[in-house]
Structure formats: structure tokens, C-alpha cells
Design an enzyme around this catalytic site. Structure first.
Site, mmCIF file in Angstrom:
data_model
loop_
_atom_site.group_PDB
_atom_site.id
_atom_site.type_symbol
_atom_site.label_atom_id
_atom_site.label_comp_id
_atom_site.label_asym_id
_atom_site.label_seq_id
_atom_site.Cartn_x
_atom_site.Cartn_y
_atom_site.Cartn_z
ATOM 1 N N ASP A 1 35.468 62.584 -52.585
ATOM 2 C CA ASP A 1 35.243 63.971 -52.174
ATOM 3 C C ASP A 1 35.150 64.118 -50.658
ATOM 4 O O ASP A 1 35.595 65.119 -50.088
ATOM 5 C CB ASP A 1 33.984 64.552 -52.842
ATOM 6 C CG ASP A 1 32.726 63.760 -52.552
ATOM 7 O OD1 ASP A 1 32.803 62.662 -51.964
ATOM 8 O OD2 ASP A 1 31.640 64.229 -52.943
ATOM 9 N N SER B 1 33.927 61.029 -57.002
ATOM 10 C CA SER B 1 33.007 60.741 -55.904
ATOM 11 C C SER B 1 31.956 59.697 -56.257
ATOM 12 O O SER B 1 30.748 59.930 -56.124
ATOM 13 C CB SER B 1 32.351 62.047 -55.448
ATOM 14 O OG SER B 1 33.342 62.991 -55.153
ATOM 15 N N ARG C 1 34.436 70.690 -60.794
ATOM 16 C CA ARG C 1 35.260 71.867 -60.500
ATOM 17 C C ARG C 1 36.722 71.557 -60.785
ATOM 18 O O ARG C 1 37.191 70.440 -60.554
ATOM 19 C CB ARG C 1 35.112 72.277 -59.026
ATOM 20 C CG ARG C 1 33.746 72.788 -58.680
ATOM 21 C CD ARG C 1 33.533 72.796 -57.171
ATOM 22 N NE ARG C 1 34.269 73.833 -56.493
ATOM 23 C CZ ARG C 1 33.798 75.055 -56.246
ATOM 24 N NH1 ARG C 1 32.574 75.374 -56.633
ATOM 25 N NH2 ARG C 1 34.507 75.956 -55.597
#
Length: 511
Positions: A139, A86, A17
Site C-alpha cells: 500500500d 499490505s 477497498r
């Protein structure tokens, strides 16, 4: 207090994203935000570092190109980005870190041991993208930061998506590995990397062992392989394959697609699990379209739904058990001396967000483990895109322009300390503070947008530079006494016993 336009890139699974956020400070918070989500082609997950980061930078540049007029980048400033990466990283600074290993289906050998920020920066330069990576975050840490930004009661953050991880806020003195100076807050954020937890007490089956051996990272991320979205679908497939081989569950022949790893994804399992139609037609269509199994009976479909329930329930209950362990470590699993303290768990990730049966089982199991009284004090909140918001916030807190901001602030403090230090106490302490208020309004406010009405009510503490309300009579009287002067409350001034001017300065006055 963060203000301005900041970007975030969240890479942690099969999608990434890109987010932009306009921050409006303490009052405005998040003024506006936009994001886009991009799927990563499978060949890039096992290709080269250059290919992966070039693809990401291309999509990032495309998103930056759609920046509208409602987002405001200050003139002369470079765009700044928080990079949520992440995967296990050995972090060398707030904006650099070398990749230790890949997880969640990625296997790009030439990236291991490399600085992931440097790889991204090189790819952005190829795109002509003038952007600086201000912060590299996990994350889960991003979700904790984003959750805490909106709700100070957030003490734990969990990612339940393609992979899984947890982070929590710990008392610094309770961290054996910490040998430096304790932070002023007395607290520290712990990134658990709990996906890599393994124990003889975990309920591993032959299907879990087979999945692990055939995975890209055998003997690693065992907990993650039991509970996360990357693996739940394949566990269901493996059980169905064994049923077909040993019990002729789908007829005399074993459907070939049942032998294809990861052909059945967790979203497919979720769709079958949630099928409420009388004939379970969603289950029937998934079996046909994905596994090539036609003309299944209602009885067979019901067994498939039950299998989905068993696998999802095991995963959800294991996550709840992990959360209980964190709460116990924090001392939040009980009520002390009748003091009710609310604990908020910020949770993000597609598995938690979209798999309703999984989410409900997780939440009910945690209440069951805590008991009704304590369970009512622990709340799980969905932190939608929390890691992205958190990364943008952390980028803002590490902005290169923050140093300029603080330098100007220091110069302004030095300036009015010198100016007001020349003002005799005979003018009255309150006059001094009003002069300071006028100065702050005229000089400080245009630079840093402090509301004028607040500026006239506040003063700076010289020892730490923080704002505080102007002293009341009792505080002024105390300050006068320290300077061997006396306080005249009717006139709100400080004078020496000889009625002459006191040789005071701003630091004494404000002390």
C-alpha cells in the site's frame, strides 16, 4: 500515458477497498473512478486462507457486476487488477509473492508461505470472474506511485491507518544491497517496513510491553504498536484499567469491560479527544456504551481526554521523528547553497485522515524538528485512496496488452524506416519528415490515438523509439555534413557536391 479500464484491490487492515479507474492517458489522467469499502468479519482474520480470499472474491465480483457504461473495456480484453497487499511478502515477481507473516491483527496460519496472488486467483475463478492480477504491490508503494502520478515532487509516502509503513525514493548508488544494473533514472523506491522498527531509544512503557506480549505477533512490529490505529485505543484502555485497579478511578470496583482487549478502538479515542462540548458528553457516552461505566463526573472525563491526548501525541511525534530520519537520508533536511527544493510527503490512512489532533500534532512536530526555513519546503499532502489509484496505475504499466502495443509500435517503426530509407535526399530532409508525419498520421494515429496535429510535428528517434520535435536548420545542416553533403537552406534540402542524390537513410537523417 496509461489508458483503459483497470481495477485495484486494497487489502491492508480490517477493511478492504475495491476500486475501478478509467485512465485517459497523459492528457485525460483519471477520467473516472469508483470504489467500495468492505469490512472484514473478525472470524475471517483468524480463520483460513480459503475463507478469507473467497469472501474477498465474492465482494470483488459483486463490485465488477455494477460496472456502468461510462467505463470502457476494450473488446476482447481481460480485466486487469492491481493487488495492494499490505503485509510482509517475499516478492518473487511483479505479480507474485509469498506471505512472510501477518500483522495488524490477522493470524491465518495456512496462508503463511503461500503465494497470495495465486490464492486470490483461485478464489476469483470460483466466482467465474475473468480477471488477471497484473501487479502485486504494497500500500505504501501504491501511495507513492499514485502521489507521483499527480505531483512529481512526491518523494516519500506514508500509511497511517490500522498499521503503518513508509517508502521513499532513494539514489540508487546509495543502496548497499543493490548489486544489479542501475536504473536509467538513477533512483530506486525503498519500502521501509518501518512498522517493524525497534530500538532501545523508543519510549516503551509497561503498557506497551504488556500489549506486545499479549499480541498475535509478540516482539514484532514494535514501532507500529506505538503509533498505529490498531493499537492506540488499547493503550488507552490499559492505562484506564490500571487507574481503576490502583486508584479506584471509577469507584470501588473495576469495570469488567476494561479487561477486554481491544474493546476500546482508536476511533472511539479520537471521538473523546475531539469532544468540545462543555460537559464532555461524548466522553461520557463512550465510557457508558463501550466500557459500561455510568455516571462519570466532569473531572473524570477531563482526565480521560488528557490521557487520549498523551497517547496520541506520543504516537504523532514518533512518526514525525521517523519522517525526519528519511529526510536526512535523502539530504532534504537542509537547504543546500540557497537552493530551495520542495518535498512532498504523500500520506494516506484512516488515522491520518480522521484523527485531526493526531494529524495536526504530527505536522507541527515535523516543522519543529526541521526548523522554520526547511519546514516551509516540506509539505504533507493527504493522498486520498492513493494506494488504490497507485495499484491501478501499476497494473496498467504491467498490462499484458502493453506488449502487443509495443510490438505493433516496433513493426510500424520498422515499416517507415524501410519506406523512408528509399527516399533520396534530393527530395529534401524536410520532405522526408513531412512524409514521416503523414505516415504517422495515417498509420500510427488510428492504432494508438496520437493526435494528428502532434504527429505532423514529431519524429521518432531510432535509437530509443522516443518522440522528438523535427530538427531545425542547424540540426539538418549537421546531418548533411556527416553524410558528405551540403545543406541548401533556401530549399531546405540536402545534396551531394555533384548535385546527385545522396545515398542516405532515415537513421542517418534523423541522427
Amino acid at each position: 500515458d496509461e489508458e483503459g479500464l483497470f481495477y485495484a484491490l486494497d487489502l491492508g487492515g480490517t477493511n478492504f477497498r475495491v476500486l475501478r479507474v478509467q485512465l485517459g492517458g497523459k492528457d485525460g489522467r483519471v477520467v473516472k473512478q469508483e470504489f467500495t469499502e468492505v469490512s472484514i468479519p473478525l472470524h475471517l482474520m483468524t480463520g483460513t486462507a480459503v475463507a478469507l480470499f473467497d469472501y474477498i472474491a465474492t465482494e470483488l465480483a459483486r463490485f465488477v457486476g455494477t460496472e456502468g457504461d461510462e467505463f470502457h473495456l476494450s473488446v476482447g480484453r481481460q480485466r486487469e487488477l492491481g493487488f495492494t497487499f499490505s503485509f510482509p511478502v517475499r516478492q518473487t515477481s511483479i505479480s507474485s509473492g509469498t506471505l512472510i507473516k501477518w500483522t495488524k491483527g490477522f493470524s491465518i496460519e495456512d496462508a503463511v508461505g503461500e503465494d497470495v496472488v495465486a490464492e486470490l486467483m483461485k478464489a476469483m475463478e470460483k466466482q467465474g470472474l475473468d480477471m488477471r492480477v497484473a501487479a502485486l504491490v504494497n500500500d505504501t508503494i501504491g501511495t507513492l506511485a499514485g502521489g507521483r502520478y499527480y505531483n512529481n515532487g512526491v518523494a516519500i509516502a506514508v500509511i497511517m491507518g490500522t498499521g503503518t509503513n513508509a517508502a521513499y525514493i532513494e539514489r540508487a548508488h546509495a543502496i548497499p544491497k543493490w548489486h544489479g544494473l542501475l536504473p536509467k533514472s538513477g533512483e530506486m523506491v525503498i519500502n521501509m517496513e518501518w512498522g517493524n522498527f525497534r530500538s532501545s531509544h523508543l519510549p516503551l512503557t509497561e503498557y506497551d510491553h504488556a500489549l506486545d506480549v499479549e499480541s498475535l505477533n509478540p516482539a514484532e512490529q514494535i514501532f507500529e504498536k506505538l503509533v498505529s490505529g490498531m493499537y492506540l485505543g488499547d493503550i488507552v484502555r490499559r492505562v484506564l484499567c490500571r487507574m481503576a485497579e490502583e486508584a479506584a478511578f471509577f469507584g470501588d470496583t473495576v469495570p469488567p469491560n476494561l479487561k477486554v482487549p481491544f474493546i476500546l478502538r482508536t476511533p472511539d479515542v479520537s471521538a473523546m479527544h475531539h469532544d468540545a462540548s462543555p460537559d464532555l458528553r461524548v466522553v461520557g457516552s463512550k465510557l457508558k456504551d463501550i466500557l459500561g461505566i455510568s455516571n462519570t463526573s466532569l473531572k473524570v472525563r477531563k482526565v480521560v481526554v488528557k490521557l487520549c491526548d498523551i497517547v496520541a501525541t506520543r504516537g504523532a511525534r514518533l512518526v514525525a521523528a521517523g519522517l525526519l530520519g528519511i529526510l536526512k537520508k535523502q539530504g532534504r533536511d537542509t537547504i543546500w547553497d540557497g537552493e530551495v527544493k520542495k518535498t512532498v510527503i504523500a500520506m494516506d490512512g484512516g488515522l491520518y485522515e480522521h484523527y485531526t489532533e493526531f494529524r495536526q500534532c504530527l505536522e507541527s512536530t515535523l516543522k519543529e524538528l526541521l526548523g522554520e526555513e526547511v519546514g516551509d519546503t516540506v509539505v504533507i499532502e493527504h493522498a486520498n485512496d492513493g494506494s488504490g489509484i497507485g495499484a491501478a496505475l501499476l497494473a496498467a504499466s504491467q498490462s499484458q496488452y502493453l506488449e502487443i502495443h509495443m510490438l505493433l509500435l516496433s513493426l510500424s517503426i520498422m515499416f517507415y524506416v524501410v519506406v523512408l530509407g528509399m527516399i533520396p535526399c534530393g527530395l529534401g530532409l524536410q520532405d522526408d519528415y513531412e512524409t514521416l508525419g503523414a505516415f504517422v498520421t495515417d498509420y500510427y494515429d488510428p492504432l494508438f490515438q496520437l493526435p494528428a496535429e502532434r504527429a505532423n510535428q514529431l519524429q521518432r528517434r531510432p535509437e530509443n523509439g522516443e518522440w522528438e520535435r523535427k530538427p531545425q536548420h542547424s540540426q539538418l545542416r549537421s546531418a548533411c555534413k556527416k553524410m558528405d553533403c551540403f545543406f541548401v537552406p533556401q530549399e531546405n534540402i540536402c545534396q551531394s557536391s555533384s548535385k546527385s542524390e545522396c545515398a542516405c537513410n532515415l537513421s542517418l537523417t534523423m541522427e
